[in-house]
Design a protein around this motif. Structure first.
Motif, PDB file in Angstrom:
ATOM      1  N   ILE A 122       0.780  -1.270   0.030  1.00 21.70           N
ATOM      2  CA  ILE A 122      -0.097   0.065  -0.132  1.00 21.70           C
ATOM      3  C   ILE A 122       0.805   1.343   0.134  1.00 21.70           C
ATOM      4  CG2 ILE A 122      -0.251   0.191   2.473  1.00 21.70           C
ATOM      5  CD1 ILE A 122      -3.058   0.634  -0.193  1.00 21.70           C
ATOM      6  N   GLU A 123       1.812   1.259   0.866  1.00 21.99           N
ATOM      7  CA  GLU A 123       2.631   2.527   1.019  1.00 21.99           C
ATOM      8  C   GLU A 123       3.505   2.657  -0.622  1.00 21.99           C
ATOM      9  OE1 GLU A 123       6.911   4.066   2.875  1.00 21.99           O
ATOM     10  OE2 GLU A 123       5.496   2.514   4.243  1.00 21.99           O
ATOM     11  N   GLU A 124       3.945   1.506  -1.192  1.00 16.06           N
ATOM     12  CA  GLU A 124       4.456   1.794  -2.457  1.00 16.06           C
ATOM     13  C   GLU A 124       3.562   2.285  -3.556  1.00 16.06           C
ATOM     14  OE1 GLU A 124       6.769  -0.793  -5.979  1.00 16.06           O
ATOM     15  OE2 GLU A 124       6.680  -1.607  -3.974  1.00 16.06           O
ATOM     16  N   ALA A 125       2.180   1.892  -3.533  1.00 15.80           N
ATOM     17  CA  ALA A 125       1.268   2.333  -4.538  1.00 15.80           C
ATOM     18  C   ALA A 125       0.767   3.891  -3.986  1.00 15.80           C
ATOM     19  CB  ALA A 125      -0.080   1.478  -4.120  1.00 15.80           C
ATOM     20  N   ARG A 174       2.835   6.092  -2.903  1.00 15.62           N
ATOM     21  CA  ARG A 174       4.181   6.782  -3.396  1.00 15.62           C
ATOM     22  C   ARG A 174       3.914   6.875  -5.216  1.00 15.62           C
ATOM     23  NH1 ARG A 174       7.580   3.857   0.081  1.00 15.62           N
ATOM     24  NH2 ARG A 174       8.165   2.623  -1.814  1.00 15.62           N
ATOM     25  N   PHE A 175       3.448   6.045  -5.667  1.00 20.42           N
ATOM     26  CA  PHE A 175       3.346   5.846  -7.295  1.00 20.42           C
ATOM     27  C   PHE A 175       2.262   6.983  -7.460  1.00 20.42           C
ATOM     28  CE2 PHE A 175       1.862   4.067 -11.384  1.00 20.42           C
ATOM     29  CZ  PHE A 175       2.739   4.322 -12.010  1.00 20.42           C
ATOM     30  N   ILE A 176       1.201   6.896  -7.064  1.00 21.23           N
ATOM     31  CA  ILE A 176      -0.052   7.930  -7.034  1.00 21.23           C
ATOM     32  C   ILE A 176       0.384   9.014  -6.982  1.00 21.23           C
ATOM     33  CG2 ILE A 176      -2.350   8.650  -6.176  1.00 21.23           C
ATOM     34  CD1 ILE A 176      -2.839   5.483  -5.578  1.00 21.23           C
ATOM     35  N   ASP A 177       1.020   9.520  -5.910  1.00 21.57           N
ATOM     36  CA  ASP A 177       1.801  10.834  -5.657  1.00 21.57           C
ATOM     37  C   ASP A 177       2.715  11.123  -6.799  1.00 21.57           C
ATOM     38  OD1 ASP A 177       0.358  11.208  -3.194  1.00 21.57           O
ATOM     39  OD2 ASP A 177       2.237  10.495  -1.980  1.00 21.57           O
ATOM     40  N   TYR A 178       3.589  10.216  -7.456  1.00 23.09           N
ATOM     41  CA  TYR A 178       4.335  10.696  -8.645  1.00 23.09           C
ATOM     42  C   TYR A 178       3.614  10.947  -9.609  1.00 23.09           C
ATOM     43  CZ  TYR A 178       6.989   9.627 -12.571  1.00 23.09           C
ATOM     44  OH  TYR A 178       7.794   9.577 -13.928  1.00 23.09           O
ATOM     45  N   LEU A 179       2.365  10.239  -9.935  1.00 27.37           N
ATOM     46  CA  LEU A 179       1.686  10.290 -11.106  1.00 27.37           C
ATOM     47  C   LEU A 179       1.132  11.786 -10.981  1.00 27.37           C
ATOM     48  CD1 LEU A 179      -0.147   6.840 -11.753  1.00 27.37           C
ATOM     49  CD2 LEU A 179       1.874   8.013 -13.128  1.00 27.37           C
ATOM     50  N   ILE A 180       0.332  12.169  -9.772  1.00 25.47           N
ATOM     51  CA  ILE A 180      -0.188  13.485  -9.588  1.00 25.47           C
ATOM     52  C   ILE A 180       0.782  14.586  -9.907  1.00 25.47           C
ATOM     53  CG2 ILE A 180      -1.221  15.062  -7.761  1.00 25.47           C
ATOM     54  CD1 ILE A 180      -2.515  12.369  -6.644  1.00 25.47           C
ATOM     55  N   HIS A 181       2.040  14.395  -9.358  1.00 26.10           N
ATOM     56  CA  HIS A 181       2.918  15.371  -9.528  1.00 26.10           C
ATOM     57  C   HIS A 181       3.414  15.450 -11.043  1.00 26.10           C
ATOM     58  CE1 HIS A 181       6.762  17.646  -8.939  1.00 26.10           C
ATOM     59  NE2 HIS A 181       7.361  16.627  -9.924  1.00 26.10           N
ATOM     60  N   ARG A 182       3.581  14.592 -11.853  1.00 20.49           N
ATOM     61  CA  ARG A 182       3.777  14.511 -13.336  1.00 20.49           C
ATOM     62  C   ARG A 182       2.594  15.261 -14.166  1.00 20.49           C
ATOM     63  NH1 ARG A 182       7.870  14.709 -15.929  1.00 20.49           N
ATOM     64  NH2 ARG A 182       6.955  13.332 -17.492  1.00 20.49           N
ATOM     65  N   GLU A 183       1.458  15.021 -13.564  1.00 19.52           N
ATOM     66  CA  GLU A 183       0.300  15.406 -14.184  1.00 19.52           C
ATOM     67  C   GLU A 183       0.234  17.227 -14.117  1.00 19.52           C
ATOM     68  OE1 GLU A 183      -2.487  15.630 -16.867  1.00 19.52           O
ATOM     69  OE2 GLU A 183      -1.469  13.988 -16.362  1.00 19.52           O
ATOM     70  N   LYS A 184       0.663  17.479 -12.891  1.00 14.07           N
ATOM     71  CA  LYS A 184       0.592  18.776 -12.542  1.00 14.07           C
ATOM     72  C   LYS A 184       1.877  19.558 -13.512  1.00 14.07           C
ATOM     73  CE  LYS A 184      -1.321  18.851  -7.829  1.00 14.07           C
ATOM     74  NZ  LYS A 184      -0.908  19.091  -6.476  1.00 14.07           N
ATOM     75  N   GLU A 185       3.009  18.865 -13.741  1.00 14.17           N
ATOM     76  CA  GLU A 185       4.163  19.533 -14.444  1.00 14.17           C
ATOM     77  C   GLU A 185       3.635  19.496 -15.829  1.00 14.17           C
ATOM     78  OE1 GLU A 185       7.274  16.767 -14.133  1.00 14.17           O
ATOM     79  OE2 GLU A 185       8.225  17.794 -12.261  1.00 14.17           O
ATOM     80  N   LYS A 186       2.745  18.623 -16.311  1.00 13.80           N
ATOM     81  CA  LYS A 186       2.620  18.718 -17.650  1.00 13.80           C
ATOM     82  C   LYS A 186       1.575  19.787 -17.892  1.00 13.80           C
ATOM     83  CE  LYS A 186       2.223  13.790 -18.723  1.00 13.80           C
ATOM     84  NZ  LYS A 186       1.349  12.891 -19.003  1.00 13.80           N
ATOM     85  N   GLN A 187       0.558  20.322 -16.918  1.00 10.23           N
ATOM     86  CA  GLN A 187      -0.165  21.227 -17.021  1.00 10.23           C
ATOM     87  C   GLN A 187       0.253  22.563 -17.013  1.00 10.23           C
ATOM     88  OE1 GLN A 187      -3.331  20.591 -13.827  1.00 10.23           O
ATOM     89  NE2 GLN A 187      -4.081  18.912 -14.928  1.00 10.23           N
ATOM     90  N   GLY A 188       1.623  22.814 -16.336  1.00 11.23           N
ATOM     91  CA  GLY A 188       2.205  23.973 -16.306  1.00 11.23           C
ATOM     92  C   GLY A 188       2.982  24.320 -17.422  1.00 11.23           C
TER      93      GLY A 188
END
Length: 57
Positions: A22-25, A27-41
């Protein structure tokens, strides 16, 4: 886009079946959210195939 309730249900199922993952999952979700925010910027490059002719004033 994936429904948040579906993600929540899958995370709850994962927590029951493999709680050590669950912890690894999360972290991966947080990573995906971060990448999506970068793309939007980032400004995108769009090719509209439109040519505008400006007058020589």
């Amino acid at each position: 886009m994936v429904d948040r309730l579906m993600i929540r249900d899958k995370l709850m199922e994962l927590e029951k079946l493999r709680p050590e993952l669950i912890e690894e999952a999360m972290r991966f979700i947080d990573y995906l959210i971060h990448r999506e925010k970068e793309k939007q910027g980032m400004p995108g490059i769009s090719d509209t195939n439109e040519i505008e002719i400006l007058p020589n004033d």
